[in-house]
Write a protein that holds these residues in place. Structure first.
Motif, PDB file in Angstrom:
ATOM      1  N   ALA A 337      14.404 -54.978  32.920  1.00  0.00           N
ATOM      2  CA  ALA A 337      13.728 -56.271  32.821  1.00  0.00           C
ATOM      3  C   ALA A 337      14.229 -57.177  33.938  1.00  0.00           C
ATOM      4  O   ALA A 337      15.385 -57.079  34.356  1.00  0.00           O
ATOM      5  CB  ALA A 337      13.982 -56.909  31.460  1.00  0.00           C
ATOM      6  N   GLU A 349      15.176 -56.886  39.005  1.00  0.00           N
ATOM      7  CA  GLU A 349      15.234 -56.240  37.699  1.00  0.00           C
ATOM      8  C   GLU A 349      16.644 -55.736  37.416  1.00  0.00           C
ATOM      9  O   GLU A 349      17.355 -55.287  38.317  1.00  0.00           O
ATOM     10  CB  GLU A 349      14.230 -55.096  37.618  1.00  0.00           C
ATOM     11  N   ARG A 383       8.709 -57.118  27.020  1.00  0.00           N
ATOM     12  CA  ARG A 383       8.393 -55.758  27.464  1.00  0.00           C
ATOM     13  C   ARG A 383       8.571 -54.702  26.392  1.00  0.00           C
ATOM     14  O   ARG A 383       7.898 -53.676  26.407  1.00  0.00           O
ATOM     15  CB  ARG A 383       9.278 -55.399  28.678  1.00  0.00           C
TER      16      ARG A 383
END
Length: 877
Positions: A337, A349, A383
Motif C-alpha cells: 500500500a 508503496e 485495498r
C-alpha cells in the motif's frame, strides 16, 4: 488652351484627392495594425511574465504557480518607444544575469528587484539564494535577511568565495549524475516531461564584487565560476552579479545601467524557445528601469516565504491513497500500500510480508507519527477487505487516536478490518500483554493448520486450505515502549512474546508495527539485537533518532509531512523520502470509513473497544427477560450462582465472576479501604446474583456495619428481592439465622433449600461487637462468623463480605495462626502485593501495585495467579 488648362487642373486635383484618400486609408490601416500588434505584444508579455514576474511594484504580490509550468521571464523596466512595452529578461532555467554600470545603487536595486520577482513567482523554497557581498557584508540585500532562518538565503563572507563556488560545482555534478542521469538534458526538460514537481530548487549565486574583488580573484576561482556559467543553467544554478570579470558565454545576459536610471540591454545570441525569444530583449535598446522594490515590501515578503518554508511543504492528497476499486487486492503474498508520493510525484508503496515482515516507526512529539499511521491504515483498508486483513490497534499514549475506528454514540460506523481498538491504556500495560498473548494463540493456531497442510508460509496455507479464514494480521502498537518499561514481570513476558511473534509471525502472516517517539529510550530492547533485527522496515519522521542506522541522518533534514522509508534496516542507500498526506482530517476519514462500513459483509460484528478511561457497566437482565445464570440459564445446584465483579483486561472482554457452588470455601472477600469501589464490587455481585435467580429461588441478606457504606448498602437492599436488612446491632441475628439454614441432606420429597447470599459491608468495623461473649453464654459473633464461612457454603449459604485489610480479615478468621481456606475468592483494591501473600500460592505475593478503578481478582478454584479486572460501574447509590 483654356479648356486644356482646366482639364489639367481637374486631373491634378483628382490625383491629389486620390493620393490623400490612399494615404488616409493606409494610415488608418497601419494604425489599426499597429494597435493590434501592440495588444498582441502586451498579451504576449503577460503570458511570458505573469503575476509576480511582470506586474508593477504598485500592485505587486507573490503569485505561486499552479503546477509545474515553465519558469517566467522577469521584468526589469519598460522599453523606451512610442508604445511602452515591458522589458523582460531571462533568468530561471534560461540564463545568467550580469550587470555593469557606474551607479552601484541602481545596479543593486535592479538585482534586488530581479531576486524578489524570482522568489515571488515560485513556490516557497523553490528558489534559494547564496549572496557573496565582501564589501557590505550582506548589507546591500539586507531586506532579504528573514530568509536566513529558513535556510533559503546564506550570506558568504570575504573568505568564503572558494567554498561557495566549489559547493555549487558539486551540486551541478550531483544533479547531472543522479537527477538527470543522462535521460534529460536539463531540469526544465525533466519538469516539462510531467514526471512530478520540480526535483531540485533553483539556486541563485549573487556575486556583489568590485574592482578590488576582481583583482583578488584567483585562477581556481575563475575556473570554477566559468564551469558554473557553462553548465549551471541546465541544473538550475544561476549567477546574478556585478563587479567581477565574466567571460562571454551564450548563457550570460548582460545589462549596463546608465545615468538617470536607464539601462542598455546588450542582449545575447542565445537561441531559446520561441515564446521567450520573441519576448526577451535581444538587442541593444534603451530601457527605463523600474525603481527598486520598497524595502518594507521586500522584508514582508521574505518573512512570509520563510514562514511557509519553516512550516514545510503542503501534504500530499489523501484521496490519492484510495485505489480505483475498493478491496480488489489479495493479501496472500503480502500487504502492499502507498504512504504518499515521492520526489518524482509517484506514489511510494510500502510492503509488509515475508520481507520486510515488521515495521518500526519513530518520530518526536508533533512530527506526524499518528498522521503517518492513519495514512497507512487508509491505504491498506481501501485495498484489502476484512477477509484479507485484520487489524489490532493499541495506543499507549494518553489520548484516543484510534477510537475513531470503532463505533461511538456520535458515529456508529467503524473500520471493518479492525478487530480490536485499545486507547488510554498507558496505565494498563496488562492489556498490551493480553494482546500479545492473543496474537501468540493465533500464531499457534495457524502453525498447527500449516503443519497439517504441509505448508511453510501463509500463501501456501491459503492455497491448500481455500475454505479457511486466514487474513493477514497487523498489530499496530503506538508508544510501545510503555509496555516494555520497567524491569517487572509484565515487561519480561512482553519482550518474550514480542521476540516469538517477530521471529515466527512472518511465515504465518502476523505483522507487528511498533511506533515510538524515541527508540533509544526503550530499555527493555537493550541487548536484544535479535528482536530489533526482525524489524527491517524502518520509517523515520523529521528529527527521529536511532530508528535508522547510526550513520543514516536523513531524518534530520526532511520537512514536515515527510518521512524516510527504509526497507533495509536503516541502511542509507535504501532511503526513500515520502511526502505524506494530511490523513488526520476527520472529514476525509469519515467519508472513507463510511464507504468501507457500508461495503462490509452482512453480520460482521463491530470491533472490541477498550478504553482505559471508561468504566464498564454491569450487564443486567432486561425487565421480564430470562435469568442470566451462566449468561442464559438459571444456575443449578452443582454450578451455583455467578457473582459478577468486573471486566477482565483482555482481548475478549470477559466478565470476571465467582461461582458460588455448594463447595467449601465458596465465599468472597473484598479487601481494601476504598469505600466506593468496595461498595461497587459488592453491589455488582448482589445484582448479578439476583439476575441469575428467578424471583423466589434465592435469599438475600444485606448487613451494613460501617456508616460510610450505609447509602450504598441501602441502595443494594432496595434492589434485591425480599432482602433482609441488618446493621451492627442486629448482625448477631443474621449469623444465627444463617447458621440455622436447612442441612443439604433434605429428603427428596421434602422442601428444597435455596441459596442464601449474605452481603456484608465492613465486617471488621463490628469487631468489638462480634468478639463479645453473649450474656447468657454461647459462641461469640466471631466464632459464629468463622463457622458460617467454614460450613456455610455446603449448606448453600455464601458470604460476600468487605474487610478493609488482610490483617483484619485474619483477625476475624482467628488471628496469626488462622488459615484462609474459607475464603475461596477475593478482590483486592488498594492492597499491595506483599500483603496478599497469605492468600495466594505465589511466594512473596503477586506483583501488584494498586491504582484507581483497578482490582486484583483471585479464585482458588480457577486461577493459578491473580488477574487484573476493572470493577463494574453500577451507578450512584
Amino acid at each position: 488652351a483654356d479648356a486644356r488648362r482646366t482639364d489639367h487642373e481637374e486631373l491634378v486635383a483628382g490625383l491629389v484627392a486620390a493620393r490623400d484618400d490612399a494615404l488616409r486609408e493606409a494610415t488608418e490601416h497601419f494604425r489599426g495594425r499597429a494597435s493590434a500588434l501592440g495588444r498582441e505584444l502586451d498579451s504576449l508579455a503577460i503570458r511570458c511574465a505573469p503575476g509576480a514576474a511582470g506586474s508593477s511594484w504598485r500592485t505587486w504580490r507573490p503569485s505561486e504557480p499552479d503546477g509545474p509550468v515553465p519558469a517566467p521571464l522577469l521584468r526589469i523596466g519598460a522599453i523606451q518607444s512610442e508604445r511602452p512595452l515591458p522589458a523582460l529578461v531571462p533568468l530561471l532555467d534560461r540564463a545568467h544575469l550580469w550587470l555593469a554600470g557606474d551607479r552601484a545603487a541602481a545596479v543593486d536595486g535592479l538585482i534586488a528587484g530581479v531576486l524578489l520577482r524570482a522568489l515571488g513567482c515560485a513556490r516557497p523554497g523553490d528558489v534559494r539564494l547564496t549572496v557573496y557581498d565582501p564589501e557590505h557584508l550582506g548589507g546591500s540585500l539586507a531586506g532579504f535577511a528573514p530568509l536566513v532562518t529558513a535556510d533559503v538565503l546564506a550570506f558568504v563572507g570575504p573568505g568564503g568565495l572558494t567554498a561557495m563556488l566549489d559547493e555549487h560545482v558539486e551540486v551541478i555534478r550531483r544533479i547531472n549524475e543522479s537527477v538527470l542521469a543522462g535521460e534529460y538534458a536539463s531540469l526544465a526538460e525533466l519538469t516539462a516531461a510531467g514526471a512530478g514537481p520540480r526535483a531540485e530548487p533553483w539556486r541563485l549565486l549573487v556575486l556583489l564584487g568590485d574592482a578590488a574583488t576582481a583583482e583578488e580573484l584567483t585562477g581556481a576561482q575563475r575556473a570554477q565560476l566559468d564551469r558554473i556559467l557553462r553548465t549551471g543553467v541546465a541544473c538550475g544554478v544561476h549567477v546574478v552579479g556585478r563587479g567581477l570579470p565574466v567571460a562571454d558565454h551564450p548563457t550570460v545576459h548582460r545589462i549596463t545601467v546608465a545615468a538617470g536610471g536607464a539601462a542598455a540591454d546588450a542582449g545575447t545570441d542565445t537561441t531559446v524557445d520561441g515564446a521567450s525569444a520573441s519576448c526577451a530583449v535581444t538587442g541593444p535598446m534603451p530601457i527605463l528601469l523600474d525603481p527598486p522594490p520598497p524595502a518594507e515590501r521586500v522584508a514582508a515578503v521574505c518573512r512570509g516565504i520563510a514562514d511557509r518554508v519553516l512550516a514545510g511543504p503542503p501534504p500530499a492528497s489523501f484521496g490519492d491513497l484510495e485505489p480505483e476499486k475498493l478491496w480488489a487486492d489479495s493479501s496472500a503474498g503480502g500487504l502492499l500500500a502507498p504512504l504518499g508520493d515521492g520526489p518524482d510525484g509517484r506514489l511510494v508503496e510500502v510492503m509488509l510480508g515475508d520481507d520486510p515482515p515488521h515495521a518500526l516507526i519513530a518520530g518526536p512529539s508533533g512530527s506526524g507519527k499518528t498522521n503517518l499511521i492513519y495514512a497507512w491504515l487508509a491505504a491498506l483498508c481501501a485495498r484489502y477487505s476484512p477477509a484479507e486483513l485484520a487489524l489490532y490497534l493499541l495506543d499507549f499514549k494518553e489520548g484516543v487516536s484510534f477510537a475513531r475506528f470503532a463505533p461511538s454514540p456520535r458515529d456508529p460506523s467503524w473500520l471493518p478490518q479492525v478487530r480490536l481498538v485499545g486507547v488510554n491504556v498507558n496505565s494498563d500495560r496488562e492489556f498490551g500483554l493480553a494482546l500479545l498473548r492473543h496474537l501468540t494463540d493465533e500464531l499457534r493456531r495457524r502453525a498447527q493448520a500449516a503443519k497439517a497442510c504441509e505448508a511453510t508460509k501463509l500463501a501456501e496455507l491459503r492455497a491448500e486450505d481455500p475454505g479457511g479464514h486466514w487474513p493477514r494480521v497487523v498489530a499496530v502498537i503506538d508508544e510501545f515502549q510503555v509496555l516494555l518499561a520497567g524491569r517487572d514481570q509484565v515487561a519480561a513476558e512482553a519482550v518474550a512474546l514480542l521476540e516469538d511473534l517477530a521471529r515466527r509471525g512472518r511465515s504465518q502472516g502476523i505483522h507487528l508495527v511498533l511506533a515510538s517517539q524515541d527508540v533509544s529510550g526503550i530499555e527493555a530492547l537493550w541487548g536484544r539485537s535479535a528482536l530489533v533485527a526482525q524489524f527491517t522496515l524502518r520509517i523515520a519522521l523529521p528529527k527521529a533518532r536511532r530508528v535508522l542506522a547510526e550513520t543514516n541522518l536523513a531524518a534530520d533534514v526532511i520537512p514536515r509531512f515527510h518521512a524516510v522509508v527504509n526497507a533495509d534496516s536503516g541502511v542509507p542507500t535504501a532511503n526513500r523520502v515520502v511526502r505524506l498526506p494530511d490523513a488526520g482530517d476527520r472529514t476525509a476519514w469519515r467519508e472513507l470509513q463510511d464507504k468501507l462500513w457500508h461495503t462490509r459483509p452482512d453480520g460482521m460484528p463491530p470491533p472490541r473497544l477498550f478504553d482505559g478511561e471508561t468504566v464498564p457497566a454491569l450487564p443486567r437482565r432486561e425487565p421480564g427477560g430470562a435469568a442470566l445464570g451462566s449468561f442464559g440459564a438459571a444456575p443449578d445446584d452443582r454450578q451455583g450462582g455467578l457473582a459478577l465483579l468486573g471486566e477482565t483486561i483482555d482481548v475478549a472482554a470477559r466478565p470476571a465472576g465467582v461461582r458460588l457452588a455448594r463447595a467449601p470455601g465458596r465465599n468472597l472477600a473484598v479487601l481494601g479501604t476504598r469505600v466506593d469501589e468496595a461498595c461497587a464490587v459488592l453491589r455488582a455481585a448482589g445484582l448479578s446474583l439476583a439476575d441469575a435467580h428467578p424471583v423466589g429461588t434465592a435469599r438475600f441478606s444485606v448487613a451494613c456495619l460501617d456508616a460510610d457504606a450505609d447509602a450504598a448498602a441501602r441502595a443494594l437492599h432496595g434492589q434485591l428481592p425480599d432482602a433482609a436488612w441488618y446493621d451492627a446491632d442486629t448482625v448477631a441475628d443474621l449469623l444465627a439465622d444463617a447458621l440455622a439454614e436447612p442441612h443439604p441432606e433434605t429428603p427428596a420429597d421434602g422442601p428444597r433449600d435455596v441459596p442464601h447470599y449474605v452481603l456484608a459491608y465492613a465486617w471488621d468495623a463490628a469487631a468489638d461487637a462480634l468478639s463479645a461473649r453473649p450474656a447468657g453464654g454461647g459462641p461469640t459473633g466471631h466464632e459464629r462468623l468463622r463457622h458460617l464461612l467454614s460450613r456455610g457454603p455446603e449448606r448453600r449459604v455464601h458470604v460476600l463480605g468487605w474487610w478493609r485489610s488482610v490483617a483484619r480479615l485474619r483477625d476475624d478468621l482467628g488471628g496469626l495462626g488462622a488459615r484462609f481456606d474459607p475464603i475461596g475468592a477475593w478482590v483486592a483494591l488498594d492492597v499491595h502485593g506483599p500483603d496478599l501473600a497469605p492468600l495466594t500460592p505465589t511466594p512473596g505475593g503477586p506483583n501488584w501495585y494498586p491504582r484507581p478503578r483497578r482490582a486484583l481478582f483471585f479464585d482458588r478454584a480457577v486461577h493459578r495467579t491473580p488477574e487484573l479486572i476493572i470493577p463494574y460501574a453500577v451507578g450512584q447509590p
